[in-house]
Design an enzyme around this catalytic site. Structure first.
Site, PDB file in Angstrom:
ATOM      1  N   SER A  17      31.539  34.656 146.025  1.00  0.00           N
ATOM      2  CA  SER A  17      31.538  35.747 147.004  1.00  0.00           C
ATOM      3  C   SER A  17      32.710  36.701 146.774  1.00  0.00           C
ATOM      4  O   SER A  17      33.726  36.342 146.168  1.00  0.00           O
ATOM      5  CB  SER A  17      31.619  35.182 148.420  1.00  0.00           C
ATOM      6  OG  SER A  17      30.575  34.273 148.646  1.00  0.00           O
TER       7      SER A  17
HETATM    8  N1  SAM Z   1      31.551  30.342 148.558  1.00  0.00           N
HETATM    9  C1  SAM Z   1      31.071  30.206 147.203  1.00  0.00           C
HETATM   10  C2  SAM Z   1      32.176  30.458 146.216  1.00  0.00           C
HETATM   11  O1  SAM Z   1      33.337  30.584 146.635  1.00  0.00           O
HETATM   12  O2  SAM Z   1      31.893  30.502 145.016  1.00  0.00           O
HETATM   13  C3  SAM Z   1      29.919  31.124 146.946  1.00  0.00           C
HETATM   14  C4  SAM Z   1      28.671  30.589 147.467  1.00  0.00           C
HETATM   15  S1  SAM Z   1      27.233  31.430 146.908  1.00  0.00           S
HETATM   16  C5  SAM Z   1      27.377  32.980 147.702  1.00  0.00           C
HETATM   17  C6  SAM Z   1      26.015  30.538 147.865  1.00  0.00           C
HETATM   18  C7  SAM Z   1      25.707  29.172 147.316  1.00  0.00           C
HETATM   19  O3  SAM Z   1      24.820  28.509 148.208  1.00  0.00           O
HETATM   20  C8  SAM Z   1      24.999  29.182 145.956  1.00  0.00           C
HETATM   21  O4  SAM Z   1      25.732  28.465 145.035  1.00  0.00           O
HETATM   22  C9  SAM Z   1      23.651  28.520 146.264  1.00  0.00           C
HETATM   23  O5  SAM Z   1      23.143  27.760 145.186  1.00  0.00           O
HETATM   24  C10 SAM Z   1      23.997  27.651 147.456  1.00  0.00           C
HETATM   25  N2  SAM Z   1      22.868  27.234 148.295  1.00  0.00           N
HETATM   26  C11 SAM Z   1      21.770  27.947 148.665  1.00  0.00           C
HETATM   27  N3  SAM Z   1      20.995  27.217 149.482  1.00  0.00           N
HETATM   28  C12 SAM Z   1      21.597  26.005 149.627  1.00  0.00           C
HETATM   29  C13 SAM Z   1      21.281  24.818 150.360  1.00  0.00           C
HETATM   30  N4  SAM Z   1      20.179  24.716 151.106  1.00  0.00           N
HETATM   31  N5  SAM Z   1      22.129  23.779 150.277  1.00  0.00           N
HETATM   32  C14 SAM Z   1      23.262  23.845 149.526  1.00  0.00           C
HETATM   33  N6  SAM Z   1      23.617  24.942 148.812  1.00  0.00           N
HETATM   34  C15 SAM Z   1      22.793  26.012 148.870  1.00  0.00           C
END
Ligand code: SAM
Length: 211
Positions: free
Chosen positions: A60
């Site tokens: 993000s």
């Molecule tokens: N905060 C993170 C960082 O600092 O890198 C960025 C997160 S990214 C915007 C969102 C993440 O949520 C992705 O890696 C995605 O694969 C994961 N994601 C999506 N749906 C999910 C779920 N149901 N359970 C766990 N992870 C999930």
């Protein structure tokens, strides 16, 4: 040695009014973002933009990570559940803030990013963060109750399971909306919501996510 680029990011985040607290600022110094991005985009690590980390996912934007961290009101010793580990950067920031008496559990649904984030956290020698592969839209029963739950992907709804896994005075932070735009909500266990403004996140998948 002073990390000049990180200092300039910190100054920027203060100047736009997002970075307010000393404990968040300290965490940004302790866990530099360059350690959580692929080598190919390392030269952009301190720009205030999301960066590609593979598998259609992003780390993000720093302003978003800081806004969420400030809104979460993290205290030392807390137990936190993060949903969407991605690179592990937000995980590492939270782990720094809860300190050695607290713990961060983080769920990631994409196996390659579970591996990537675990490697990043290990390189930083962060011991109080545990990453698991799983669907975070149903939370993590095993380690409940949580002082804080943070969802880092956009959800179509507020999953009831997550509220159930909060402590009575806990806070759930979750972006809710459609695939393109979400409102970030701070939610109490009783379901009282505070609107923290519009954001754009990658979609939450899984049982309570987008199909
Ligand atoms: N905060 C993170 C960082 O600092 O890198 C960025 C997160 S990214 C915007 C969102 C993440 O949520 C992705 O890696 C995605 O694969 C994961 N994601 C999506 N749906 C999910 C779920 N149901 N359970 C766990 N992870 C999930």
């Amino acid at each position: 040695m002073v990390n000049v680029e990180n200092e300039s990011l910190i100054t920027h985040l203060k100047s736009i009014g997002y970075l307010k607290s000393r404990n968040v600022e300290k965490a940004l110094r302790n866990v530099p973002r360059e350690n959580f991005v692929p080598n190919s985009v390392r030269y952009m690590a301190y720009r205030d933009v999301p960066l590609y980390i593979g598998k259609d996912q992003t780390i993000s934007q720093p302003a978003t990570v800081v806004a969420m961290t400030e809104a979460l009101d993290v205290k030392e010793g807390q137990t936190i559940l993060e949903i969407g580990t991605g690179s592990g950067w937000q995980t590492a920031i939270l782990a720094d803030m809860v300190g050695e008496n607290g713990i961060v559990y983080s769920l990631e649904i994409i196996p390659e990013l579970v591996k990537f984030s675990k490697e990043n956290l290990e390189k930083m020698k962060i011991k109080n963060a545990k990453v698991f592969k799983g669907d975070g839209s149903v939370g993590l029963e095993k380690h409940k109750p949580y002082d804080r739950i943070i969802v880092t992907a956009g959800s179509p709804e507020i999953p009831k399971e997550l509220l159930k896994q909060l402590k009575p005075d806990g806070i759930l932070l979750i972006p809710v909306g459609n695939l393109y735009l979400q409102k970030l909500y701070s939610v109490t266990k009783k379901g009282e919501k505070k609107d923290l403004g519009n954001f754009m996140f990658v979609p939450l998948k899984g049982k309570h996510g987008f199909k």
